[in-house]
Scaffold this motif. Structure first.
Motif, PDB file in Angstrom:
ATOM      1  N   ALA A 284       0.848  -1.196   0.000  1.00 39.73           N
ATOM      2  CA  ALA A 284       0.000   0.000   0.000  1.00 39.73           C
ATOM      3  C   ALA A 284       0.884   1.246   0.000  1.00 39.73           C
ATOM      4  O   ALA A 284       2.109   1.144   0.132  1.00 39.73           O
ATOM      5  CB  ALA A 284      -0.902  -0.006   1.240  1.00 39.73           C
ATOM      6  N   CYS A 285       0.265   2.401  -0.127  1.00 39.54           N
ATOM      7  CA  CYS A 285       0.997   3.675  -0.108  1.00 39.54           C
ATOM      8  C   CYS A 285       0.287   4.652   0.832  1.00 39.54           C
ATOM      9  O   CYS A 285      -0.924   4.553   1.033  1.00 39.54           O
ATOM     10  CB  CYS A 285       1.006   4.320  -1.496  1.00 39.54           C
ATOM     11  SG  CYS A 285       1.677   3.262  -2.764  1.00 39.54           S
ATOM     12  N   GLY A 286       1.045   5.599   1.357  1.00 40.47           N
ATOM     13  CA  GLY A 286       0.477   6.712   2.129  1.00 40.47           C
ATOM     14  C   GLY A 286      -0.362   6.229   3.294  1.00 40.47           C
ATOM     15  O   GLY A 286       0.023   5.352   4.077  1.00 40.47           O
ATOM     16  N   SER A 287      -1.555   6.797   3.413  1.00 36.76           N
ATOM     17  CA  SER A 287      -2.442   6.436   4.525  1.00 36.76           C
ATOM     18  C   SER A 287      -2.771   4.951   4.515  1.00 36.76           C
ATOM     19  O   SER A 287      -2.844   4.301   5.567  1.00 36.76           O
ATOM     20  CB  SER A 287      -3.755   7.226   4.427  1.00 36.76           C
ATOM     21  OG  SER A 287      -3.505   8.579   4.609  1.00 36.76           O
ATOM     22  N   SER A 288      -2.968   4.403   3.329  1.00 33.71           N
ATOM     23  CA  SER A 288      -3.314   2.979   3.230  1.00 33.71           C
ATOM     24  C   SER A 288      -2.181   2.125   3.796  1.00 33.71           C
ATOM     25  O   SER A 288      -2.413   1.069   4.393  1.00 33.71           O
ATOM     26  CB  SER A 288      -3.584   2.598   1.772  1.00 33.71           C
ATOM     27  OG  SER A 288      -4.639   3.371   1.266  1.00 33.71           O
ATOM     28  N   TYR A 289      -0.943   2.592   3.600  1.00 39.39           N
ATOM     29  CA  TYR A 289       0.221   1.892   4.159  1.00 39.39           C
ATOM     30  C   TYR A 289       0.152   1.918   5.690  1.00 39.39           C
ATOM     31  O   TYR A 289       0.416   0.913   6.361  1.00 39.39           O
ATOM     32  CB  TYR A 289       1.492   2.578   3.645  1.00 39.39           C
ATOM     33  CG  TYR A 289       2.785   2.097   4.244  1.00 39.39           C
ATOM     34  CD1 TYR A 289       3.367   0.898   3.847  1.00 39.39           C
ATOM     35  CD2 TYR A 289       3.442   2.860   5.209  1.00 39.39           C
ATOM     36  CE1 TYR A 289       4.562   0.469   4.400  1.00 39.39           C
ATOM     37  CE2 TYR A 289       4.644   2.437   5.766  1.00 39.39           C
ATOM     38  CZ  TYR A 289       5.200   1.240   5.363  1.00 39.39           C
ATOM     39  OH  TYR A 289       6.379   0.816   5.904  1.00 39.39           O
ATOM     40  N   ALA A 389     -12.451   3.427   7.206  1.00 39.06           N
ATOM     41  CA  ALA A 389     -13.116   2.243   6.633  1.00 39.06           C
ATOM     42  C   ALA A 389     -12.109   1.108   6.454  1.00 39.06           C
ATOM     43  O   ALA A 389     -12.428  -0.067   6.690  1.00 39.06           O
ATOM     44  CB  ALA A 389     -13.758   2.598   5.295  1.00 39.06           C
ATOM     45  N   GLN A 390     -10.867   1.458   6.068  1.00 49.46           N
ATOM     46  CA  GLN A 390      -9.835   0.416   5.965  1.00 49.46           C
ATOM     47  C   GLN A 390      -9.615  -0.233   7.327  1.00 49.46           C
ATOM     48  O   GLN A 390      -9.509  -1.455   7.452  1.00 49.46           O
ATOM     49  CB  GLN A 390      -8.519   1.027   5.465  1.00 49.46           C
ATOM     50  CG  GLN A 390      -8.555   1.416   3.996  1.00 49.46           C
ATOM     51  CD  GLN A 390      -7.400   2.317   3.588  1.00 49.46           C
ATOM     52  OE1 GLN A 390      -6.607   2.748   4.421  1.00 49.46           O
ATOM     53  NE2 GLN A 390      -7.312   2.607   2.308  1.00 49.46           N
ATOM     54  N   LEU A 391      -9.565   0.624   8.367  1.00 47.06           N
ATOM     55  CA  LEU A 391      -9.416   0.074   9.724  1.00 47.06           C
ATOM     56  C   LEU A 391     -10.579  -0.853  10.037  1.00 47.06           C
ATOM     57  O   LEU A 391     -10.385  -1.944  10.583  1.00 47.06           O
ATOM     58  CB  LEU A 391      -9.360   1.196  10.761  1.00 47.06           C
ATOM     59  CG  LEU A 391      -8.110   2.067  10.790  1.00 47.06           C
ATOM     60  CD1 LEU A 391      -8.191   3.073  11.934  1.00 47.06           C
ATOM     61  CD2 LEU A 391      -6.853   1.215  10.939  1.00 47.06           C
TER      62      LEU A 391
HETATM   63  C1  F6R Z   1      -3.054  10.873   2.468  1.00 50.40           C
HETATM   64  C2  F6R Z   1      -3.470  10.222   1.235  1.00 50.40           C
HETATM   65  C3  F6R Z   1      -2.460   9.453   0.460  1.00 50.40           C
HETATM   66  C4  F6R Z   1      -3.067   8.137  -0.039  1.00 50.40           C
HETATM   67  C5  F6R Z   1      -2.079   7.410  -0.972  1.00 50.40           C
HETATM   68  C6  F6R Z   1      -2.614   6.062  -1.422  1.00 50.40           C
HETATM   69  O1  F6R Z   1      -4.097  11.562   3.062  1.00 50.40           O
HETATM   70  O2  F6R Z   1      -4.599  10.310   0.843  1.00 50.40           O
HETATM   71  O3  F6R Z   1      -1.306   9.221   1.194  1.00 50.40           O
HETATM   72  O4  F6R Z   1      -3.378   7.347   1.065  1.00 50.40           O
HETATM   73  O5  F6R Z   1      -1.835   8.202  -2.096  1.00 50.40           O
HETATM   74  O6  F6R Z   1      -3.823   6.190  -2.091  1.00 50.40           O
HETATM   75  P1  F6R Z   1      -4.787   4.957  -2.314  1.00 50.40           P
HETATM   76  O7  F6R Z   1      -5.275   4.514  -0.996  1.00 50.40           O
HETATM   77  O8  F6R Z   1      -5.877   5.479  -3.206  1.00 50.40           O
HETATM   78  O9  F6R Z   1      -3.966   3.892  -2.985  1.00 50.40           O
END
Ligand code: F6R
Length: 579
Positions: A284-289, A389-391
């Motif tokens: 995952a990336c960012g918040s999802s990570y 929601a992921q949580l």
């Molecule tokens: C932070 C944010 C980003 C996303 C990241 C991944 O607020 O929104 O860090 O979490 O770009 O995006 P998704 O979840 O769409 O893969």
């Protein structure tokens, strides 16, 4: 990373396109433009945000057109680099989301043939290539053109000599909206919701020819059919509904969102192979990570299996031992780095699961199984309700896999967020708004919760925020502590409470202001902290959810106090479709 929209029907196209672009602005907002067709092509494009356009810009004639809102990749934000782009004679206009990887080579060849380029973009090769291949039929020219393009693209094109819209997709999202006597095309469904709930998701390689009479879809020159879906999202979900920002509205939707997410996963709906997995990797990336990291702490302890968490962007390029299962987490389902990580899993015959918010997004096609988190459309660039929601999904997954389903969590997740809304955060906000640097610290699963809090703070307030596992801060970062650098810490009752309190005392001894999230009855903590944000919950999952929301609100109100552009922070885009 950009938003595109197209319309053909009976309404004046320009206002439909402008309104559609406003819905897509979260995908990019440094410039915008539209082209309409009415015997000839009319173009209006400029640097800036489409939400700031003036109504007299909507007067281009015609009932067919295309539009674009940009997040610059090739060339600075400028009037010239804004889409649509045209061929030499302005007979063909094109908007594009994605990256043409071999554009430099194509540009050299087209220049050698006498084509004149006006912009620095990769996109401009498309109309020139079409001009080169066009023998009076735009569809045929596009069918030939796709053989020359390398990279990712969702393209909409119109030409002078016909009242048709052509759409073509490869590795960038593109959806068609089917109305009565009118048709839409867009990067996602949000611009369509006002007009229709019937949508069709184009597949990679699809070319759609759309007229007022209907549409036909081709793979190469072979006609194919695609299923039409009925969408349940109501148009109001993409409006602010009285809130000053989408971010605040989305924060306040979370009690309902988390309940929906938790209940979306049942013993019957969870992919069976997850029960048998002896090891897992989350990409995952960012918040999802960050959601993945929280999952790791809790799943390893509750299920006793090792869980690795990797950035999508690192996973593809490193040779790491593979686990039984790869879980890709992506709100948008379009994040290129996460998609390529899932793709790598597919190539190695590992079972893959996608957790996403967007039905039919690219990740749902890459993964063997999909879990929809059902947060509803998230418009603000900063992830809030999608993270929660992921949580909800991940914590419920742990409950089901470990066989320890908690009634407390199932029935109180929404309530615990409602209680956060009653907290007074004013003192904490005014401390943060004065700071240039803020540290976010926690231990165990609260460490990634604090990472998420720091990301929210820096993303929307532009204050430099760093997160540390609380025990690590004395191994170097201590030199940065001062009365000007507040520390925000989670210090709740639990196994790490005593060491956490000790860490905070060490920080306080350096004059650092402390904002602590802890128990109201904790007199020692309340004497130590400059601000105590009280939290009483009976279950660690509920504590994690509540701290998450506290930190979202702290970031939101700090950014609001500083007058930042909350829903569209500078330089960012919501859907990151480039690696
Ligand atoms: C932070 C944010 C980003 C996303 C990241 C991944 O607020 O929104 O860090 O979490 O770009 O995006 P998704 O979840 O769409 O893969």
């Amino acid at each position: 990373m950009c938003g595109i929209v197209g319309y053909i029907g009976f309404r004046p196209a320009a206002p439909v396109l402008f309104e559609g672009l406003k819905q897509l602005e979260y995908r990019g907002y440094d410039s915008y433009g539209i082209a309409t067709h009415s015997n000839e092509i009319f173009i209006h494009k400029k640097k800036g945000k489409v939400s700031e356009f003036s109504p007299d810009e909507t007067t281009l004639p015609g009932t067919c057109g295309i539009g674009h809102t940009r997040w610059a990749t090739h060339g600075i934000p400028s009037d010239l680099n804004a889409h649509p782009h045209t061929d030499c004679n302005e007979q063909i206009a094109v908007v594009h989301n994605g990256i043409i990887e071999n554009y430099a080579h194509l540009k050299r060849e087209l220049r050698a043939k006498g084509h004149t380029f006006r912009s620095e973009t990769d996109t401009e090769v498309i109309p020139h290539l079409l001009e080169d291949l066009n023998e009076g039929d735009l569809l045929k020219a596009i069918q030939k053109m796709v053989n020359y393009l390398e990279g990712s693209y969702a393209v909409l094109a119109i030409s002078n000599d016909c009242n048709r819209l052509i759409a073509v997709k490869n590795r960038s999202p593109l959806v068609l909206g089917i109305g009565d006597g009118e048709f839409f095309a867009a990067s996602d469904i949000t611009p369509l919701l006002e007009y229709t709930n019937r949508v069709l998701y184009l597949e990679d390689g699809d070319i759609a020819e759309i007229s007022v009479d209907g549409y036909e879809i081709y793979q190469g020159s072979t006609q194919v059919s695609r299923r039409v879906h009925e969408i349940q999202w109501a148009p109001e979900t993409v409006q602010k509904g009285g809130f000053p920002h989408f971010m605040l509205k989305e924060i306040y939707e979370q009690p309902e969102v988390i309940n929906r997410a938790i209940h979306s996963l049942t013993p019957d709906s969870i992919p069976r192979f997850l029960y048998d997995a002896k090891s897992m990797t989350v990409v995952a990336c960012g918040s999802s990570y960050h959601a993945g990291l929280i999952f790791r702490y809790l799943a390893e302890s509750a299920c006793g299996i090792p869980v690795r968490v990797e950035f999508g962007s690192e996973f593809k390029y490193n040779s790491v031992p593979l686990t039984d299962v790869i879980i890709g987490i992506s709100q948008s389902g379009e994040t290129a780095d996460t998609l390529s990580a899932i793709h790598k899993g597919n190539c190695s015959n590992v079972q893959t699961v996608a957790i996403t918010n967007v039905l039919n997004s690219s990740i749902t096609r890459y993964a063997d199984n999909t879990i929809l988190m059902q947060a509803g459309p998230e418009i603000s660039v900063a992830a809030t309700k999608s993270f929660t929601a992921q949580l909800g999904v991940l914590l419920q997954m742990i409950s089901l896999l470990s066989g320890q389903v908690s009634d407390e969590f199932l029935s109180h997740a929404g309530v615990s967020i409602d209680k956060v809304f009653l907290l007074n955060l004013d003192d904490a906000v005014s401390l943060c708004a004065k700071a240039e640097h803020i540290f976010f610290v926690g231990r165990g699963p609260f460490y990634p919760v604090m990472m998420e809090g720091a990301l929210k703070m820096k993303e929307i307030s532009y204050i430099h925020a760093e997160s540390y596992a609380a025990g690590e801060i004395k191994h170097g970062p201590f030199s940065l502590l001062s009365p000007e650098t507040p520390v925000i810490a989670t210090c709740l009752p639990g196994p790490a409470y005593a060491v956490m309190l000790g860490n905070l005392k060490e920080m306080k001894a350096r004059g650092t202001p402390i904002i602590a999230i802890g128990s109201e009855e904790d007199t020692e903590l309340s004497e130590l902290a400059d601000v105590l944000i009280p939290l009483e919950e009976k279950h660690i999952f509920l504590e994690i959810v509540a701290v998450t929301v506290i930190l979202q609100l702290l970031a939101y109100h700090t950014a609001a106090l500083l007058g930042r552009e909350i829903d569209k922070p500078r330089n960012l885009a919501k859907s990151v479709t480039v690696e």
